[in-house]
Design a protein around this motif. Structure first.
Motif, mmCIF file in Angstrom:
data_model
loop_
_atom_site.group_PDB
_atom_site.id
_atom_site.type_symbol
_atom_site.label_atom_id
_atom_site.label_comp_id
_atom_site.label_asym_id
_atom_site.label_seq_id
_atom_site.Cartn_x
_atom_site.Cartn_y
_atom_site.Cartn_z
ATOM 1 N N ILE A 129 -32.956 10.153 85.833
ATOM 2 C CA ILE A 129 -31.907 9.473 86.606
ATOM 3 C C ILE A 129 -31.563 8.074 86.071
ATOM 4 O O ILE A 129 -30.569 7.491 86.466
ATOM 5 C CB ILE A 129 -32.295 9.369 88.102
ATOM 6 C CG1 ILE A 129 -33.573 8.530 88.288
ATOM 7 C CG2 ILE A 129 -32.498 10.758 88.709
ATOM 8 C CD1 ILE A 129 -33.902 8.259 89.743
ATOM 9 N N PHE A 130 -32.378 7.556 85.159
ATOM 10 C CA PHE A 130 -32.180 6.180 84.676
ATOM 11 C C PHE A 130 -31.558 6.202 83.289
ATOM 12 O O PHE A 130 -31.935 6.994 82.424
ATOM 13 C CB PHE A 130 -33.536 5.486 84.613
ATOM 14 C CG PHE A 130 -33.517 4.103 84.013
ATOM 15 C CD1 PHE A 130 -33.278 2.980 84.810
ATOM 16 C CD2 PHE A 130 -33.737 3.913 82.644
ATOM 17 C CE1 PHE A 130 -33.279 1.698 84.255
ATOM 18 C CE2 PHE A 130 -33.726 2.638 82.084
ATOM 19 C CZ PHE A 130 -33.502 1.528 82.897
ATOM 20 N N ILE A 147 -28.659 3.615 87.373
ATOM 21 C CA ILE A 147 -28.969 4.946 87.891
ATOM 22 C C ILE A 147 -27.644 5.711 87.930
ATOM 23 O O ILE A 147 -26.640 5.203 88.448
ATOM 24 C CB ILE A 147 -29.567 4.869 89.309
ATOM 25 C CG1 ILE A 147 -30.867 4.070 89.308
ATOM 26 C CG2 ILE A 147 -29.777 6.271 89.887
ATOM 27 C CD1 ILE A 147 -32.043 4.702 88.599
ATOM 28 N N LEU A 148 -27.667 6.892 87.362
ATOM 29 C CA LEU A 148 -26.451 7.706 87.328
ATOM 30 C C LEU A 148 -26.624 8.916 88.230
ATOM 31 O O LEU A 148 -27.724 9.473 88.322
ATOM 32 C CB LEU A 148 -26.191 8.206 85.902
ATOM 33 C CG LEU A 148 -26.061 7.146 84.813
ATOM 34 C CD1 LEU A 148 -25.756 7.820 83.471
ATOM 35 C CD2 LEU A 148 -24.953 6.138 85.150
ATOM 36 N N ASP A 149 -25.523 9.310 88.896
ATOM 37 C CA ASP A 149 -25.639 10.537 89.678
ATOM 38 C C ASP A 149 -25.485 11.740 88.746
ATOM 39 O O ASP A 149 -25.346 11.586 87.529
ATOM 40 C CB ASP A 149 -24.656 10.554 90.852
ATOM 41 C CG ASP A 149 -23.211 10.664 90.406
ATOM 42 O OD1 ASP A 149 -22.986 10.957 89.211
ATOM 43 O OD2 ASP A 149 -22.311 10.455 91.236
ATOM 44 N N LEU A 164 -29.994 2.597 98.179
ATOM 45 C CA LEU A 164 -31.374 3.070 98.294
ATOM 46 C C LEU A 164 -31.435 4.561 98.640
ATOM 47 O O LEU A 164 -32.171 5.322 98.007
ATOM 48 C CB LEU A 164 -32.110 2.267 99.379
ATOM 49 C CG LEU A 164 -32.649 0.905 98.935
ATOM 50 C CD1 LEU A 164 -32.987 0.037 100.132
ATOM 51 C CD2 LEU A 164 -33.895 1.077 98.063
ATOM 52 N N GLN A 165 -30.650 4.945 99.629
ATOM 53 C CA GLN A 165 -30.681 6.351 100.056
ATOM 54 C C GLN A 165 -30.225 7.284 98.932
ATOM 55 O O GLN A 165 -30.811 8.336 98.715
ATOM 56 C CB GLN A 165 -29.786 6.569 101.286
ATOM 57 C CG GLN A 165 -30.326 5.966 102.573
ATOM 58 C CD GLN A 165 -31.620 6.642 103.048
ATOM 59 O OE1 GLN A 165 -32.083 7.610 102.466
ATOM 60 N NE2 GLN A 165 -32.213 6.094 104.106
ATOM 61 N N GLU A 166 -29.171 6.872 98.213
ATOM 62 C CA GLU A 166 -28.655 7.758 97.157
ATOM 63 C C GLU A 166 -29.657 7.893 96.021
ATOM 64 O O GLU A 166 -29.870 8.980 95.482
ATOM 65 C CB GLU A 166 -27.304 7.247 96.645
ATOM 66 C CG GLU A 166 -26.213 7.499 97.680
ATOM 67 C CD GLU A 166 -24.811 7.500 97.089
ATOM 68 O OE1 GLU A 166 -24.672 7.747 95.868
ATOM 69 O OE2 GLU A 166 -23.866 7.246 97.853
ATOM 70 N N ILE A 167 -30.263 6.789 95.650
ATOM 71 C CA ILE A 167 -31.248 6.868 94.556
ATOM 72 C C ILE A 167 -32.448 7.707 94.988
ATOM 73 O O ILE A 167 -32.963 8.530 94.238
ATOM 74 C CB ILE A 167 -31.681 5.455 94.095
ATOM 75 C CG1 ILE A 167 -30.471 4.715 93.532
ATOM 76 C CG2 ILE A 167 -32.789 5.530 93.053
ATOM 77 C CD1 ILE A 167 -30.702 3.244 93.277
ATOM 78 N N LEU A 168 -32.852 7.510 96.266
ATOM 79 C CA LEU A 168 -33.970 8.299 96.780
ATOM 80 C C LEU A 168 -33.645 9.797 96.709
ATOM 81 O O LEU A 168 -34.464 10.599 96.232
ATOM 82 C CB LEU A 168 -34.266 7.887 98.229
ATOM 83 C CG LEU A 168 -35.471 8.577 98.879
ATOM 84 C CD1 LEU A 168 -36.763 8.192 98.171
ATOM 85 C CD2 LEU A 168 -35.565 8.219 100.366
#
Ligand code: GDP
Length: 456
Positions: A34-35, A54-56, A93-97
């Motif tokens: 993700i990084f 961080i990329l989706d 935070l929520q999206e990265i989690l």
């Protein structure tokens, strides 16, 4: 632990940065997925902060971040750990989690990082519990004590003691197995010696634990005695000496049943002071009955007597009713000619627990302070630095260990059969082992860590 866990480690809400933490064998691979940045986290740049994004899954940047890889076993959990520092908003935070979940991590349970640290031997149970005490500390004193626990203050003492007691059990078992070898007397003496040392050490820990609790919560104290011996004068003089208390304006305290003051650095919580301040009904109200009610909840009774009069029937009845209570007897009015047989009292109740004083002149008040300090901290120590803040679980186990140790010591002194001693000692070892987690059921471990916050 063969799976990888992930959680937000910082408080939820808006903050300048937030931290997402991964722990487990796939931490690095998940971070790698993700990084993106000039450098990817790996063995070569371990423990170095790397700048990137961080990329989706569609390759869209979610946030600008710093990432760090901390390889096990030298990490908090003892496993491979990756942390991602992002902006501290909820959404980022929520999206990265969620991305970490999609990349193979599972949500961490409350306290699971610290639980893994414990299971991997990075911390023992008492040290792990103090992590929570550090987080929850609300005063400097609480923080200092929690840090002492985290550095292994309690654990070290418990482990040392367990080792000595285990050695003793081995010796006793050898004596049971090979009775023909003539080692009996030596072993009893040696056992009593080791047990007495152990008993003193655990007793000290128990005392320090209750001193810690008293420092936090205060010592619940009742002032009792028949009318006119000087109880309210004593209360007033104590309150005046304590300049920190400003709210106790005379005449406004009729309804207050509890007042607090510090004496010699010790917080006293005086119960049922309303009656003491209520001068009008004093004579009727403050009898033995009333004192008893005030005493119910008290850890200490200050029994006031009038030294200018002989001991009355009422005084005797009061003292008798306090037979099993912790008490300090204060023979007041030492400035007047003395009619009370102080020496007789001292013979009956112990020299050090009877203090002659005059509330009027202040004579003897220092002795009262000294007595209180010794009562709380134990003899020969008047410093609050020696207090520990065992939690209730640890204190409870220490008290249990103390009881079985005392039984074993008594047994050794009476030369009871060795297996009686080893039964008590096995119990002691078990209770002490539960403190550090060396000998603790899984349910208790789960229960302890369930009280932690997620991400810790
Ligand atoms: P209580 O009924 O026990 O609360 O007693 P008080 O505090 O009201 O005191 C009763 C009387 O004793 C008052 O007149 C006080 O001034 C007096 N008194 C209290 N302490 C002393 C003392 O140390 N010396 C002398 N001489 N009188 C005292």
């Amino acid at each position: 632990m063969d799976d990888t866990i992930s959680a937000i480690a910082t408080a939820l809400g808006v903050g300048s940065i937030g931290v997402i933490r991964l722990s487990g064998p796939d931490s690095l691979a998940i971070a790698d997925r993700i990084f993106t940045g000039r450098e990817k986290p790996g063995k070569d740049n371990a423990r170095k902060l790397l700048y990137g994004h961080i990329l989706d899954r569609k390759g869209q940047p979610i946030d600008e971040v710093l990432a760090v890889y901390m390889p096990g076993p030298h990490s908090y959990t003892g496993e491979d750990v990756c942390e991602i520092q992002c902006h501290g908003g909820r959404q980022a935070l929520q999206e990265i989690l969620s991305l970490t979940y999609q990349a193979g991590a599972r949500p961490a349970e409350p306290g699971e990082f610290t639980k893994r640290a414990f299971l991997n031997g990075r911390l023992d149970l008492a040290e792990a519990e103090s992590v929570m005490d550090i987080i929850n500390a609300k005063s400097r004193q609480a923080l200092v004590a929690a840090n002492r626990g985290h550095e292994g203050g309690l654990s070290r003492k418990v482990r040392e003691l367990r080792k000595k007691l285990r050695d003793l059990v081995v010796q006793l078992e050898a004596a049971i197995d090979y009775p023909e070898e003539d080692i009996e007397e030596v072993t009893y003496d040696r056992a009593a010696e080791v047990l007495a040392e152990g008993q003193a050490a655990v007793a000290r820990l128990v005392r320090q634990g209750s001193a810690g609790r008293i420092l936090r919560e205060g010592l619940r104290t009742a002032i009792v005695g028949r009318p006119n011996v000087g109880k309210s004068s004593l209360l007033n003089s104590l309150l005046q000496a304590d300049r920190a208390i400003v709210s106790n304006i005379p005449g406004t305290t009729r309804d207050i049943i509890e007042e607090q003051m510090t004496i010699g650095g010790i917080l006293l919580v005086l119960t049922d002071t309303a009656g003491l301040r209520d001068t009008e009904d004093l004579v009727e109200k403050i009898g033995v009955e009333r004192s008893r009610a005030a005493l119910e909840d008290a850890q200490l009774a200050l029994v006031v007597l009038d030294g200018s009069q002989p001991l009355s029937g009422e005084d005797r009845e009061l003292l008798r009713s306090l037979k099993d209570r912790k008490k300090l007897i204060l023979v007041n009015k030492s400035d007047l000619p003395q009619m009370l047989d102080t020496e007789g009292l001292q013979r009956e109740y112990g020299r050090s627990d009877v203090i002659v004083l005059s509330v009027k002149t202040g004579e003897g008040m220092e002795q009262v302070e000294q007595w209180l300090r010794e009562f709380v901290y134990g003899e020969g120590s008047d410093s609050e630095s020696s207090s520990m803040t065992q939690n209730a679980r640890q204190q409870d186990l220490l008290e249990k260990a103390l009881r079985s140790l005392e039984d074993a010591l008594e047994g050794a002194r009476q030369h009871l059969p060795y297996d009686c001693l080893t039964i008590d000692l096995t119990q002691t070892l078990h209770d002490l082992g539960e403190i550090t987690g060396e000998d603790v059921p899984d349910e208790i471990i789960d229960e302890i860590f369930a009280q932690f916050c997620v991400g810790k």
